[in-house]
Write an enzyme that holds these catalytic residues in place. Structure first.
Site, mmCIF file in Angstrom:
data_model
loop_
_atom_site.group_PDB
_atom_site.id
_atom_site.type_symbol
_atom_site.label_atom_id
_atom_site.label_comp_id
_atom_site.label_asym_id
_atom_site.label_seq_id
_atom_site.Cartn_x
_atom_site.Cartn_y
_atom_site.Cartn_z
ATOM 1 N N SER A 25 0.862 -1.181 0.000
ATOM 2 C CA SER A 25 0.000 0.000 0.000
ATOM 3 C C SER A 25 0.897 1.228 0.000
ATOM 4 O O SER A 25 1.743 1.361 -0.886
ATOM 5 C CB SER A 25 -0.941 -0.036 1.210
ATOM 6 O OG SER A 25 -1.872 1.029 1.148
ATOM 7 N N HIS A 52 -2.702 -1.047 -3.337
ATOM 8 C CA HIS A 52 -3.868 -0.187 -3.132
ATOM 9 C C HIS A 52 -3.767 1.053 -4.018
ATOM 10 O O HIS A 52 -2.759 1.758 -4.012
ATOM 11 C CB HIS A 52 -3.961 0.260 -1.675
ATOM 12 C CG HIS A 52 -4.299 -0.846 -0.737
ATOM 13 N ND1 HIS A 52 -4.076 -0.770 0.619
ATOM 14 C CD2 HIS A 52 -4.848 -2.069 -0.950
ATOM 15 C CE1 HIS A 52 -4.473 -1.888 1.197
ATOM 16 N NE2 HIS A 52 -4.944 -2.697 0.259
ATOM 17 N N ASP A 145 -4.771 -4.372 6.169
ATOM 18 C CA ASP A 145 -5.103 -5.277 5.077
ATOM 19 C C ASP A 145 -3.935 -6.236 4.842
ATOM 20 O O ASP A 145 -2.772 -5.833 4.831
ATOM 21 C CB ASP A 145 -5.385 -4.474 3.804
ATOM 22 C CG ASP A 145 -5.997 -5.318 2.697
ATOM 23 O OD1 ASP A 145 -6.521 -6.413 2.992
ATOM 24 O OD2 ASP A 145 -5.947 -4.873 1.530
#
Length: 201
Positions: A25, A52, A145
């Protein structure tokens, strides 16, 4: 990301790998550049990446990395079978899942940790299909996540490597993964790249 001389400690990749799944991310564009460009042309595992991205934006990631990497890189397509020695990126605003027949499926289910694609969704579906034949890698990021998915990978016999949170641009995601799932190896980004460079089949 801090800059320093490459580390000498590396980890031998598990034998019999058919899938390498990578989640990243915040700070992930640079980290992925190091990892993907370290993959040798002899790598026969499929490599699947979730990074992401903001919804509604087209992804130019395959184009960004393709000129510097030895393996072909493309965006994963719905119903596409996974091929060995190919790097696949998840498309923006779709969850990327791996089906039991080792093909992709795209989903518009609700975001996970405000993200779609979700690292957890990829890892959980991949773990159920590949089990001991997969390696999951969690890199820099600002959410949790990937932690739940990494736990499932380890539960089903897959290997787990996590970027050392102390060396990550954003420590939250690798730290969350270590708290919930633990890891087989905790390495900085240079160690991870050197380790992947050892892949021969």
């Amino acid at each position: 990301m801090p800059h320093r001389a490459p580390s000498t400690e590396i980890a031998a990749p598990p034998e019999g790998l058919r899938l390498i799944a990578i989640g990243a991310s915040a700070g992930g564009v640079e980290a992925l550049g190091l990892l993907l460009c370290a993959l040798p042309a002899t790598c026969r595992a499929s490599v699947v990446v979730v990074l992401h991205l903001a919804p509604g934006r087209s992804s130019r990631l395959p184009l960004l990395y393709a000129a510097r990497c030895l393996l072909p890189i493309r965006e994963a397509q719905d119903k596409e079978p996974l091929q060995p020695g190919v790097v696949y990126f998840a498309a923006p605003d779709y969850h990327l899942q791996i089906e039991p027949q080792r093909s992709f499926s795209l989903s518009l289910e609700a975001p996970v940790y405000f993200s779609r694609p979700s690292i957890d969704v990829l890892l959980e579906t991949a773990a159920s299909t590949y089990r001991r034949e997969m390696l999951a890698i969690i890199l820099t990021g600002a959410s949790a996540d990937g932690a739940r998915g990494l736990a499932k990978v380890r539960q089903l016999g897959g290997a787990a490597w996590v970027q050392d949170p102390a060396t990550a641009s954003s420590a939250a995601m690798p730290a969350a993964a270590l708290r919930l799932a633990g890891a087989d190896r905790v390495l900085d980004i240079w160690q991870l790249a050197a380790s992947l460079a050892l892949l021969t089949n």
